[in-house]
Design an enzyme around this catalytic site. Structure first.
Site, mmCIF file in Angstrom:
data_model
loop_
_atom_site.group_PDB
_atom_site.id
_atom_site.type_symbol
_atom_site.label_atom_id
_atom_site.label_comp_id
_atom_site.label_asym_id
_atom_site.label_seq_id
_atom_site.Cartn_x
_atom_site.Cartn_y
_atom_site.Cartn_z
ATOM 1 N N CYS A 297 66.510 29.125 9.977
ATOM 2 C CA CYS A 297 66.245 30.306 9.144
ATOM 3 C C CYS A 297 65.315 31.304 9.821
ATOM 4 C CB CYS A 297 65.693 29.864 7.787
ATOM 5 S SG CYS A 297 64.087 29.024 7.846
ATOM 6 N N HIS A 351 61.421 28.364 3.867
ATOM 7 C CA HIS A 351 62.710 29.007 4.129
ATOM 8 C C HIS A 351 62.539 30.521 4.082
ATOM 9 C CE1 HIS A 351 66.998 29.261 4.589
ATOM 10 N NE2 HIS A 351 67.128 30.002 3.500
ATOM 11 N N HIS A 363 71.302 34.503 5.431
ATOM 12 C CA HIS A 363 70.351 33.477 5.876
ATOM 13 C C HIS A 363 71.093 32.324 6.522
ATOM 14 C CE1 HIS A 363 70.620 30.574 2.188
ATOM 15 N NE2 HIS A 363 71.746 31.239 2.316
#
Length: 388
Positions: A297, A351, A363
């Site tokens: 990420c 994240h 993402h």
């Protein structure tokens, strides 16, 4: 009497001969129907139990995904700290070398003064001075004056040597501390790497178990469902495919909206970063990866903002502080969206995604998945940052 009995017997025979046979039980029988209904109930019960297990497995997987995200980002953070420790050690080493050069220079000056002291004789002794050279008293007085001057200079030089040696000792200790810090940072990075790998492996194993359970459950569902139920499932799948296709078309429009707009106005930095991130759709998630063929990420967002000259660390912990925090009702394309928990530990933000407009983000989700477009509205959304 005999005639009456005979007539009754004949009548009974005729009655039996003319009566239709008893009707057979229709197929399927009541027992078969009851057995089929029992089988349906049994499968429904098994299906319900399997659904509960599957829901629990998904809950465990969500927890493992969050744990894996934290571990991976902790590893990324340790890599940043390791680079910082290396830089401090390198700087301390440079300072130590400069200090040691000064010590050597000062020591050379002392040696030169010692060599100038008449071959090592102590000319400050009057008798030695009188006998060591010609010239009598005037020569002695001249040499004594020179020695006094040299004595003062030698004292200052010796003091300089002591001072430079003390500075070098301090810097040597600092260099050793910086080296120890670097080694400790490397050890912690290796431990974080092992923890991240273990967490990702647990997540992957759990995902495989869930997929196997899904397949087994699907086979039982397909066997038990009626045609109408199968059609309903097929409709759900078609609706899901349509939704994903709409998201893909929307992502394409968002990625090319700068080309579609006339007037020649240049895109913002966030637009460029978002468009680049969208160009990576479909590439696999690999933890600690930062392209070009796979990403995690924070690796994806780091590379996206790198396209416009903004340097980010490969870690959600520092990306969270890479610019001003933006209210969610004032988001722009390219803003970073963070997920996890807000605590004093930056590792609890596990994240990050990139806002692309209309409540959507691009993402790199988790192991086994690919870079994709998804809704930003998750339960663990904690805020947004605009890098600069």
């Amino acid at each position: 009497m005999h005639t009456v009995k005979k007539r009754l017997l004949v009548a009974c025979c005729l009655l039996v001969a003319t009566c239709p046979p008893a009707a057979a039980e229709p197929a399927p029988s009541a027992g078969e129907v009851a057995e089929a209904r029992a089988a349906v109930r049994h499968r429904a019960e098994a299906l319900g139990a399997a659904s509960v297990r599957l829901a629990n497995a998904h809950t465990r997987l969500e927890a493992l995904v969050a744990e894996a995200g934290r571990k991976v980002e902790a590893y990324n953070g340790q890599l940043v700290r390791l680079e910082q420790a290396k830089a401090r050690h390198a700087a301390a080493t440079v300072r130590l070398k400069a200090a040691e050069a000064k010590v050597a220079e000062a020591s050379a000056a002392v040696s030169m003064l010692a060599a100038q002291s008449y071959g090592g004789m102590d000319l400050s002794n009057p008798m030695v001075g009188m006998l060591s050279d010609e010239g009598g008293v005037p020569g002695y007085l001249h040499r004594a004056g020179m020695l006094a001057s040299m004595g003062d200079e030698q004292g200052e030089t010796l003091k300089l040597v002591r001072d430079t040696q003390e500075v070098a000792a301090v810097l040597r200790a600092q260099t050793q501390e910086a080296y120890a810090e670097q080694q400790d940072a490397f050890r912690q990075a290796e431990e974080a790497k092992a923890a991240a790998r273990a967490a990702v492996d647990r997540q992957a194993r759990e995902a495989k178990l869930i997929e196997a359970e899904k397949r087994r459950l699907q086979s039982r569902v397909d066997a038990a469902r009626t045609a109408a139920e199968r059609l309903a499932r097929q409709r759900e799948e078609a609706l899901e495919r349509a939704r994903l296709e709409r998201e893909a078309r929307l992502a394409t429009r968002l990625a090319h909206r700068g080309d579609a707009a006339a007037g020649g106005s240049s895109a913002t930095m966030g637009d460029v970063a978002a468009d680049w991130a969208l160009s990576q759709l479909g590439k696999p998630y690999v933890w600690a990866a930062a392209g070009p063929s796979s990403y995690d990420c924070s690796g994806l967002t780091m590379r996206a903002w790198e396209q416009v000259g903004v340097q980010l660390d490969h870690w959600t912990g520092t990306q969270w502080t890479s610019g001003p925090h933006v209210p969610l009702d004032q988001l722009r394309r390219g803003d970073l969206l963070f997920f996890g928990k807000l605590t004093s530990n930056p590792g609890d933000i596990h994240h990050v995604g990139m806002y692309i407009g209309r409540g959507l983000m691009v993402h790199a989700p988790q192991t086994g998945d690919v870079v994709r477009v998804a809704s930003m509205w998750r339960r663990d959304l904690v805020g947004a940052t605009r890098p600069r």
